[in-house]
Design a protein around this motif. Sequence first.
Motif, short mmCIF file in Angstrom:
data_model
loop_
_atom_site.label_atom_id
_atom_site.label_comp_id
_atom_site.label_asym_id
_atom_site.label_seq_id
_atom_site.Cartn_x
_atom_site.Cartn_y
_atom_site.Cartn_z
N VAL A 1 40.90 37.13 34.35
CA VAL A 1 40.89 38.43 34.86
C VAL A 1 41.72 39.37 34.23
N ILE B 1 36.22 40.36 35.38
CA ILE B 1 36.27 38.90 35.85
C ILE B 1 35.27 38.07 34.80
N TYR C 1 30.78 39.36 42.03
CA TYR C 1 31.01 38.44 40.79
C TYR C 1 30.26 37.17 40.95
N VAL D 1 40.59 33.41 41.87
CA VAL D 1 39.68 34.35 42.38
C VAL D 1 38.94 33.95 43.63
#
Length: 326
Positions: free
Chosen positions: A93, A22, A58, A105
């Motif tokens: 992604v 990501i 992330y 996301v």
Amino acid sequence: NFGTVETIPEAFDREYLSPVQIGTPPQTVNLNFDTGSADLWVNTNETPENQQNGQVEYNPTLSSTAKKMEGATWDITYGDGSASSGIVYTDVVSIGGVTVQSQAVESAQQVSSSFQADAASSGLLGLAYGTINTVQPVQQKTFFENAMNDLASPLFTVNLMKQAAGSYDFGYINASEYTGEIQYTPVDNSRGFWGFNPSGFQVGNSSFNASSWYAIADTGTSLLLLPSGMVDIYWSAVSGAKFDALQGGYTFPCNTTLPSFTFGVEEYRGVIPGHFMNYAAITKTTCFGGIQSSDALGFSIFGDVALKAQFVVFDGGDNTLGWANK
Ligand SMILES: CCNC(=O)c1c(-c2ccccc2)csc1NC(=O)CNCCc1c[nH]c2ccccc12
């Protein structure tokens, strides 16, 4: 284009995790690919520290391509009572070389206890139909839906293994991953799931019981959940098996040899070896069954216990499911 990514089982084949890239530069997180839901959500720098247990995060602030989706929120509750919620970004992604430039996301600002405890999983990647995605006010598409038109074929395949590395393939069918012919059957996606109608079942080498009912193919559920009539017949063939209300299902003596379970899809017969039906040891001598009742749910779930015995094609082009032994 097309791609493939490995998927690794956690203990008891409880769930399978796959690496996902990501952002820019790419941040890799291990996610639970879930054909039973349609939200891609992940632990981030916005997830409260006291709701984490070492999960890899992330961090959208470190990605030059991350964009906050102003005003967007998400909130999901799964049937087992687990839940998570938060806000939404879009970012690049990539999975196994297949890239979506602008994928929703979903950043977790709240996760429930079972997710907090799951240290190896940074979140879920939904592969059900986007009609059950929970982002508001504008519902979002799944990674597969966003990638589908650019894939060589509009499909992905699932090859889960018992206590071994398997794979999710996007855009192509790898003939080395299955045996015999693939049996395709129409999908009923009216509830947003990969729903289908099995045609019957058989315990061990006994006769096949023809029957038609509604079930979903769900990589996000560990067990094989079936109507209690079938489950009772299966466990009645296992000496010492009993329904244990305290454990919430059938248990059996761990040293028992278990019969196989065969399910029908039209004329096709999918075979699940007996030892796949031993889910986990509760004590040294008592084990919890991998086949349990779906009566409380209202529909059946072909979860990992069944899927790890099969090669399954999820075809988003003609909305069919393809089944093969391996
Ligand atoms: C046990 C998880 N499965 C479900 O809750 C579920 C149900 C369901 C409905 C009522 C009662 C029990 C289950 C219907 S479709 C369906 N499938 C999904 O919801 C697929 N996503 C499951 C994600 C999920 C929920 N709890 C977890 C714990 C660890 C890893 C993943 C999960």
